[in-house]
Design an enzyme around this catalytic site. Structure first.
Site, mmCIF file in Angstrom:
data_model
loop_
_atom_site.group_PDB
_atom_site.id
_atom_site.type_symbol
_atom_site.label_atom_id
_atom_site.label_comp_id
_atom_site.label_asym_id
_atom_site.label_seq_id
_atom_site.Cartn_x
_atom_site.Cartn_y
_atom_site.Cartn_z
ATOM 1 N N SER A 157 0.994 -1.361 -0.208
ATOM 2 C CA SER A 157 -0.428 -0.029 -0.364
ATOM 3 C C SER A 157 0.905 1.330 -0.020
ATOM 4 O O SER A 157 2.265 1.338 -0.307
ATOM 5 C CB SER A 157 -0.561 -0.049 0.985
ATOM 6 O OG SER A 157 -1.717 1.135 1.084
ATOM 7 N N TYR A 171 -4.539 7.911 -6.861
ATOM 8 C CA TYR A 171 -3.365 6.451 -6.406
ATOM 9 C C TYR A 171 -3.696 6.174 -4.931
ATOM 10 O O TYR A 171 -4.108 5.112 -4.774
ATOM 11 C CB TYR A 171 -1.964 7.143 -6.381
ATOM 12 C CG TYR A 171 -0.705 6.346 -5.371
ATOM 13 C CD1 TYR A 171 -0.502 6.078 -5.716
ATOM 14 C CD2 TYR A 171 -0.269 7.289 -4.480
ATOM 15 C CE1 TYR A 171 0.928 4.927 -5.682
ATOM 16 C CE2 TYR A 171 0.797 6.272 -3.984
ATOM 17 C CZ TYR A 171 1.236 5.201 -4.332
ATOM 18 O OH TYR A 171 2.464 4.414 -4.122
ATOM 19 N N LYS A 175 -4.677 2.353 -3.051
ATOM 20 C CA LYS A 175 -3.661 2.415 -1.606
ATOM 21 C C LYS A 175 -4.703 1.508 -1.039
ATOM 22 O O LYS A 175 -4.145 1.237 0.571
ATOM 23 C CB LYS A 175 -2.442 2.962 -1.959
ATOM 24 C CG LYS A 175 -1.465 3.060 -3.163
ATOM 25 C CD LYS A 175 -0.788 1.490 -3.373
ATOM 26 C CE LYS A 175 0.417 1.906 -3.992
ATOM 27 N NZ LYS A 175 0.659 0.396 -4.414
#
Length: 308
Positions: A157, A171, A175
């Site tokens: 992550s 993004y 994650k």
């Protein structure tokens, strides 16, 4: 525990490393190989994989482990199925899902391609590999007595899953999804003798980090503060060290550990949990002040952008 070093045995084991053509994936493969752990490097670009395998072998000529590679675009489910079939009867003990790529931009500046890459590289590469791998184990590797050997999945992550902010819309949500996935997998795969860990690295030196700086908005840089990425091999060493200590929530810097205390929830494994409770209480008090300052800076930045 912090005083233990026996919770991540790698001598004589086999690890498959997804996203190993560069960055921390390549550095992890090298660290594992140097400690007599055989490695299978996986990525989309064969030439890069060949270079990494050669580099690893030349750097550690005395290792008795094996280093090989497999070419696959693991964002595509069918290629993941083919990947596990192609390495059979090899049965990796450790699965590192390191693939990831950030394109820091303001939300309005993201393209359709940017969004799709975020989904493909940052989430699908992990869930596809683990799902097809688990199905492969159920079909091919069940012991006659119904028992399963120990296996270990390590998802990557990011610290921004604890602290998402402007510029990381492409993004951070993916994650955060991996953080959530790690919790579900820990529950579902434990009866099949899987250990599941999740790594939340801060900035580390890599080709990807250099690319991020080209598109990162100024307001993102301001909130992020001075960025001093640690070397990739140092990051890899820290990850292995914490796995050996038995931690399953792994951070690579103090800031990441502190931010992680705000996201413990019910199921996320602790690391120095007593102190995290104390820090978490402090964050509850100062959090509103921090949020106000950040939101003020964001409003000022967007107002300035509108006037340009």
């Amino acid at each position: 525990m912090w005083f233990s070093k026996s919770n991540f045995p790698i001598d004589g084991k086999l690890a498959i490393v997804i996203g190993a053509s560069q960055g921390v994936g390549a550095d992890l493969a090298a660290k594992l190989y140097s400690q007599n752990c055989s490695v299978i490097l996986v990525a989309r670009t064969e030439s890069k994989l060949q270079q990494q395998v050669t580099r690893i072998k030349q750097a550690h000529p005395k290792s008795t482990a094996k280093a090989s590679y497999a070419v696959a675009d693991v964002s595509k489910y069918d290629e993941c199925v083919n990947l596990w079939e192609s390495i059979h009867p090899e049965d990796p003990d450790i699965i590192f899902c390191c693939a990831g790529s950030s394109i820091p931009k303001l939300f309005q500046d993201l393209t359709e391609r940017d969004i799709n890459l975020g989904l493909d590289i940052n989430y699908k590469t992990a869930i596809n590999v683990v799902h097809t791998g688990f199905k492969h184990v159920l079909a091919k590797h069940t012991r006659k007595d119904g028992e399963f050997k120990k296996r270990h999945v390590i998802l990557f992550s990011s610290v921004v899953s604890f602290f998402p902010f402007i510029g990381y819309a492409q993004y951070a949500p993916m994650k955060a999804a991996l953080q959530s996935l790690s919790i579900v997998l820990r529950q579902e795969l434990a009866p099949y003798n899987y250990r599941v860990s999740c790594v939340f690295p801060g900035n580390f030196q890599s080709e990807g980090f250099e690319e991020e700086q080209k598109t990162k908005p100024e307001i993102t840089k301001k909130i992020e503060g001075p960025s001093n990425p640690i070397p990739g091999d140092e990051c890899a060493e820290m990850i292995i060290d914490q796995l050996r200590k038995g931690y399953d929530t792994i951070t690579t810097d103090t800031v990441g550990w502190i931010l992680g205390t705000s996201s413990l929830g019910v199921f996320l494994p602790r690391q120095w949990g007593f102190f995290q409770v104390i820090i978490g209480f402090v964050i509850l008090i100062i959090g509103p002040i921090v949020r106000w300052v950040i939101n003020r800076d964001i409003r000022n930045s967007i107002t300035k952008k509108k006037q340009e």
